[in-house]
Design an enzyme around this catalytic site. Structure first.
Site, PDB file in Angstrom:
ATOM      1  N   SER A   1     -13.920  25.075 -28.066  1.00  0.00           N
ATOM      2  CA  SER A   1     -14.173  23.838 -28.804  1.00  0.00           C
ATOM      3  C   SER A   1     -13.166  23.739 -29.931  1.00  0.00           C
ATOM      4  CB  SER A   1     -15.594  23.860 -29.361  1.00  0.00           C
ATOM      5  OG  SER A   1     -15.677  23.039 -30.515  1.00  0.00           O
TER       6      SER A   1
ATOM      7  N   SER B   1       0.822  -1.209   0.000  1.00  0.00           N
ATOM      8  CA  SER B   1       0.000   0.000   0.000  1.00  0.00           C
ATOM      9  C   SER B   1       0.852   1.252   0.000  1.00  0.00           C
ATOM     10  CB  SER B   1      -0.921   0.001   1.231  1.00  0.00           C
ATOM     11  OG  SER B   1      -0.140  -0.091   2.410  1.00  0.00           O
TER      12      SER B   1
ATOM     13  N   GLU C   1     -18.959  21.654 -15.256  1.00  0.00           N
ATOM     14  CA  GLU C   1     -19.439  20.307 -15.593  1.00  0.00           C
ATOM     15  C   GLU C   1     -18.645  19.238 -14.844  1.00  0.00           C
ATOM     16  OE1 GLU C   1     -20.296  20.165 -20.104  1.00  0.00           O
ATOM     17  OE2 GLU C   1     -19.129  21.965 -19.746  1.00  0.00           O
TER      18      GLU C   1
ATOM     19  N   LYS D   1     -17.541  28.728 -29.320  1.00  0.00           N
ATOM     20  CA  LYS D   1     -17.878  28.136 -28.021  1.00  0.00           C
ATOM     21  C   LYS D   1     -17.058  28.705 -26.862  1.00  0.00           C
ATOM     22  CE  LYS D   1     -20.567  25.122 -27.458  1.00  0.00           C
ATOM     23  NZ  LYS D   1     -20.502  23.709 -27.839  1.00  0.00           N
TER      24      LYS D   1
HETATM   25  N1  ARG Z   1      -0.996  -1.185   5.554  1.00  0.00           N
HETATM   26  C1  ARG Z   1      -1.950  -1.636   6.514  1.00  0.00           C
HETATM   27  C2  ARG Z   1      -3.242  -0.840   6.373  1.00  0.00           C
HETATM   28  O1  ARG Z   1      -3.203   0.140   5.713  1.00  0.00           O
HETATM   29  C3  ARG Z   1      -1.400  -1.477   7.897  1.00  0.00           C
HETATM   30  C4  ARG Z   1      -1.968  -2.411   8.896  1.00  0.00           C
HETATM   31  C5  ARG Z   1      -1.534  -3.797   8.615  1.00  0.00           C
HETATM   32  N2  ARG Z   1      -1.913  -4.667   9.654  1.00  0.00           N
HETATM   33  C6  ARG Z   1      -1.878  -5.989   9.497  1.00  0.00           C
HETATM   34  N3  ARG Z   1      -2.285  -6.682  10.501  1.00  0.00           N
HETATM   35  N4  ARG Z   1      -1.510  -6.552   8.395  1.00  0.00           N
HETATM   36  O2  ARG Z   1      -4.272  -1.191   6.899  1.00  0.00           O
END
Ligand code: ARG
Length: 471
Positions: free
Chosen positions: A284, A30, A297, A290
């Site tokens: 446009s 992430s 929008e 235009k």
């Molecule tokens: N990257 C995880 C999140 O955004 C952090 C928490 C991860 N916790 C775990 N038990 N894997 O939620």
């Protein structure tokens, strides 16, 4: 491609013999999203380490090393040299791994009495608190722009609509201030959300709390939270603070979208009430004449995106058993996107409002069409001839029909035509048939008359800290 060497240092790798597959790593990571919480993550770690030292869970020397390492991390972040590494999954493990590279062994003590579950939601609450503040500042700026423009047009008469059919004359200042009121409530919803979210989950650890003698009040205070959350299961799993923020944004974006829709209508050749400045119009590629209201929008479209982000998060949370589950990782993507989209929309709306020009003549002419002062005539019959309102409504309806047959608006209808329907009418009736007279007469509190609107403008200017010059 992930470097297997680095993967081998996976923080949770102790009980595994094989490495995660590349696809596992891609779906799991992430960092691309949550790196936006790096400052919050460092702040949380600082507070946690100070507390651990204060409670004698780690030594003062280790804390000093940790704080020094975190200083360096902040420097790297500011310089843009902090190495965000996807194989380290998320921002929490990126910061901790970098800390280890910088200070060595004491870094490994930072995660005592803490889990990523309480860490992530601490960061996320801090981030959302800040973002709500920024959203509010954006809305304040828009309110100021609307109030300033309203002050210029307290007496500009335009048609007020119901069903998008001409209803009664209103003033443009009144119309603009309607949005100021809506945005005030939107601001209030953001303020409420910010206040309610301001409890600290830090110290809930994975879900059950910790056996270490931590001081949760201390970390809560250090991070500007009002108090520690009272239930560790709730602390790590609750996301209603984000839902509440997104719902406030979705409602606010809905208001922006309504105003955007009016700008689209007003700037059409058919309405011709307003003209967007060059800065806020687009051309446009084929039709040279235009001037398109693209920003308006897009604001209209973005309101549904934000509502969708709320709905997506609600869907992710609604069937999650307590406590933490990885579904919750996507809460941040949705929330960040919603705040980004909202921030952009509110800025674009502010820019349009600051520079839009209004066509008083066209608005006045439109207000006079469609027998917009018929209610004033009916009220006049009630007041001057003491008719019951229902009878006055009927008589006025007949006069409107006569005007329509003669192709005249009410203020231009000959007195004789009216007298053919109600003989007691005199020249005096014309005093209520102009759109200006109609608007001026509506002096009830909150009404459209220039006097009342001028008072409201003054009050808003005071509330928003604008110059109250007032002509
Ligand atoms: N990257 C995880 C999140 O955004 C952090 C928490 C991860 N916790 C775990 N038990 N894997 O939620």
């Amino acid at each position: 491609m992930a470097d297997k060497q680095t993967q081998g240092q996976q923080m949770w790798g102790g009980r595994f013999a094989a490495q995660p597959s590349d696809i596992m790593q891609s779906i799991n990571a992430s960092i691309d999203v949550d790196k936006r919480m790096v400052l919050q993550d460092v702040a949380g770690s600082r507070a946690h380490a100070d507390m651990l030292a204060e409670c004698e869970i780690i030594s003062a020397e280790d804390n000093e090393a940790i704080q020094g390492g975190l200083d360096q991390i902040l420097t790297e972040v500011a310089a843009g040299t902090f190495p965000y590494r996807v194989e380290l999954e998320d921002i929490h493990m990126n910061v901790e791994a970098r800390l280890k590279e910088i200070i060595g062994e004491p870094a490994g003590r930072l995660h005592t009495a803490r889990s990523r579950n309480d860490q992530v939601v601490t960061d996320f609450r801090l981030w959302t608190r800040g973002a709500l503040g920024e959203a509010q500042a954006g809305m304040r700026a828009l309110q100021k722009a609307l109030v300033a423009r309203a002050g210029e047009v307290t007496d500009a008469v335009m048609p007020g609509f119901t069903h998008l059919q001409t209803a009664q004359p209103v003033t443009l200042g009144h119309h603009l201030l309607a949005y100021v009121e809506m945005i005030e409530r939107d601001n209030g919803r953001c303020a409420d959300a910010a206040q309610r979210l301001n409890e600290s989950p830090l110290g809930a650890a994975a879900l059950a709390g910790t056996g270490f003698p931590i001081d949760r009040d201390m970390t809560a205070e250090a991070l500007g939270f009002d108090r520690p959350m009272g239930n560790s299961l709730d602390a790590v799993s609750a996301r209603d603070f984000a839902l509440e923020a997104l719902s406030a944004l979705a409602i606010a974006a809905t208001h922006l979208s309504r105003l955007a829709e009016e700008i689209v209508l007003w700037s059409s050749a058919q309405f011709n009430f307003a003209r967007l400045s060059d800065e806020w119009s687009t051309g446009s590629s084929i039709m040279p004449q235009k001037r398109n209201p693209d920003a308006a929008e897009l604001i209209r479209a973005k309101a549904s995106l934000i509502a969708g982000q709320f709905a997506s998060l609600q869907g992710a949370v609604k069937a999650l058993p307590l406590a933490y589950a990885k579904d919750l990782q996507d809460d941040k993507r949705l929330t960040f996107e919603a705040f980004d989209t909202f921030g952009l929309s509110v800025k674009a709306m502010t820019g349009m409002i600051e520079t839009i020009s209004f066509n008083r003549e066209a608005m006045r002419a439109a207000a006079a069409k469609g027998f917009s002062t018929a209610t004033d005539l009916a009220d006049y019959l009630v007041r001057e001839l003491k008719m019951p309102f229902r009878d006055a409504h009927h008589v006025t309806g007949r006069i409107v029909a006569a005007a329509e047959a003669e192709g005249a608006e009410l203020e231009a209808l000959p007195l004789q035509s009216m007298q053919a329907i109600e003989p007691r009418l005199t020249e005096d009736v014309f005093s209520v048939l102009s759109v200006e007279a109609s608007a001026a007469s509506r002096q009830s509190y909150g009404g459209t008359s220039p006097v009342r609107v001028g008072e409201q403008v003054d009050q808003w200017k005071q509330r928003l800290g604008l110059e109250t010059d007032t002509a």
